[in-house]
Enzyme design. Structure first.
Site, short mmCIF file in Angstrom:
data_model
loop_
_atom_site.label_atom_id
_atom_site.label_comp_id
_atom_site.label_asym_id
_atom_site.label_seq_id
_atom_site.Cartn_x
_atom_site.Cartn_y
_atom_site.Cartn_z
N ASP A 13 -3.92 5.30 -1.97
CA ASP A 13 -4.65 4.51 -2.99
C ASP A 13 -4.06 4.70 -4.38
OD1 ASP A 13 -6.65 3.70 -1.03
OD2 ASP A 13 -7.43 5.74 -1.20
N LYS A 16 0.35 1.49 -4.64
CA LYS A 16 1.68 1.17 -4.10
C LYS A 16 1.90 -0.32 -3.97
CE LYS A 16 1.01 3.78 -0.49
NZ LYS A 16 -0.27 4.39 -0.94
N GLY A 40 -4.44 -0.03 3.21
CA GLY A 40 -4.44 -1.34 2.59
C GLY A 40 -3.78 -1.32 1.23
N HIS A 41 -3.10 -2.39 0.89
CA HIS A 41 -2.51 -2.55 -0.43
C HIS A 41 -3.20 -3.73 -1.11
CE1 HIS A 41 1.55 -0.49 0.77
NE2 HIS A 41 0.56 0.35 0.60
N GLN A 226 -0.63 5.01 2.82
CA GLN A 226 -1.27 6.28 2.52
C GLN A 226 -0.46 7.11 1.51
OE1 GLN A 226 -0.98 5.91 6.33
NE2 GLN A 226 -3.04 5.26 6.73
#
Length: 432
Positions: A13, A16, A40-41, A226
């Protein structure tokens, strides 16, 4: 030609997705090399928010080639849903734009049941905080050589044979150990044959395609999920993810030779957050922590869970530099610290009378671990308008400089807001 890896330096988080999106403009190929849809991005482009769970965020650029490599575990339904959502935004995903490794392992329905059953069986205080999406059991079967690969799905007889073998064992585990109803072979077979028909045009040899791209002089960007402290080997075990999140896995997770890597960008949030269970030495339980959480919009992109917030942990930042071979830092969410009168940077830990300069291996050590802080001046000015380093307040520049000094790593990117344009690019790894 340059080949660049992007990794998270904390517990994920870190932002990225935005940095990948920024650098993708200068790349030709973008590769997702590990994890599953437990990550998730989030990107904000022209005021529109996109959340990616499996497809590389480089898909927003129509001219870029995107790859999901062998190190990723894939839930076919999630992947197809993501494709449909992008198509709804006017961004159709075609085989010319996305190649998925035939060696990537599939998350099966029994993996999700096993994940949920295992987590539910753990006593309070021992729960991992898994997302329940079947990622861990899928990686477990991969290591045990019981896994089913995406390529297997394209051979009906082979898929049915392997599915039957897996279900024989999983049915016993699910019913006898967890008291759950086991899924039926025919139902899974029919469901996954439907996936096979839709995914077949996207399946191929990613390693070979990347090597061809390298030989042709293409710029390649490797996108991790991650963060370093969630690495299965080097993180705060057992409160970690099920894959290697460090830069070295960009090579094993995609079939790309390590001698060809030119730079490793470590994404470092200007403070620290963590989702789920596990140690978090610099966590704040006061109004400051709440303020960081609210202003930073700290909710998990995949789970929606509220992120725990704390001061910047220099110990894990420096550890990330060592573990990943980080050449450059991208400092994100610096704008969230605006208005804080004083900032703190953890430079070491104290535990049982000893000074620690790295994360301890013994999980019990965290019970008595206290961070040692260095105080730094905060700034009151908003900084989202900043276009270059000199636009930042002197105290904000001093904070960035101290991070560089402590980690012995230069900052090449500074993010001062969620938008693409709210970024200070000091050095482009694909150009300099």
């Amino acid at each position: 030609m340059a080949n660049v890896i992007i990794v998270g330096t904390q517990w994920g988080d870190e932002g990225k997705g935005k940095i990948v999106d920024l650098l993708t403009e200068h790349a030709d190929l973008v590769v997702r090399f590990q994890g599953g849809n437990n990550a998730g991005h989030t990107l904000v482009v022209d005021g529109k928010q996109y959340v990616f769970h499996l497809i590389p965020s480089g898909i927003l650029y129509e001219s870029k080639g995107c790859f999901i490599s062998n190190g990723v575990v894939i839930d076919p339904q999630v992947l197809l849903n993501e494709m449909e959502e992008l198509a709804g935004h006017g961004l159709p995903v075609t085989p010319e734009r996305l190649l998925i490794s035939e060696r990537a392992h599939l998350i099966m329905p029994y993996h999700k049941l096993q994940d949920a059953g295992s987590e539910a069986s753990l006593a309070a205080g021992r729960k991992i905080g898994t997302t329940g999406r079947g990622i861990g059991p899928c990686y477990g079967d991969k290591v045990l050589r019981h896994g089913i690969k995406l390529g297997d799905l394209l051979d009906r007889e082979l898929f049915r044979e392997k599915l039957g073998q897996c279900l024989e064992e999983k049915s016993f585990l699910l019913t006898k150990r967890y008291g759950l109803e086991a899924p039926k072979l025919e139902a899974i077979y029919d469901e996954f044959m439907g996936y096979a028909e839709r995914l077949a045009p996207f399946v191929g040899n990613v390693s070979l395609a990347l090597d061809r791209g390298r030989r042709a002089g293409k710029h390649i960007l490797f996108e991790g999920a991650q963060g370093t402290q969630l690495d299965i080997d080097h993180g705060t075990y057992p409160f970690v993810t099920s894959s290697n999140t460090v830069a070295g896995n960009a090579c094993t997770g995609s079939g790309f030779g390590p001698a060809h890597i030119d730079a490793v960008i470590g994404i470092l949030k200007a403070y620290t957050t963590r989702v789920g269970e596990g140690p978090f030495p610099t966590e704040l339980f006061d109004a400051t922590g709440d303020q960081l959480q609210r202003k930073g919009g700290e909710f998990g992109a995949t789970t929606g869970r509220k992120r725990r917030c704390g001061w910047l942990d220099g110990v894990i930042a420096r550890e990330a530099v060592r573990l990943n071979g980080i050449t450059d830092l991208a400092i994100t969410k610096l704008d969230v610290l605006s208005g804080q009168p004083e900032l703190q940077l953890a430079t070491s830990y104290q535990a049982d009378g000893a000074t620690l300069e790295a994360m301890p291996n013994n999980i019990k050590t965290y019970d008595n671990l206290k961070p040692v802080y260095e105080k730094l001046a905060g700034w009151s000015e908003e900084i989202r308008h900043a276009k270059c380093l000199d636009d930042l307040p002197a105290k904000a520049r001093a904070y960035v400089k101290r991070i560089e000094e402590f980690t012995e790593t230069p900052a090449s990117i500074i993010s001062v807001g969620p938008g693409r344009e709210e970024t200070i690019l000091l050095r482009n790894p694909f150009i300099s």
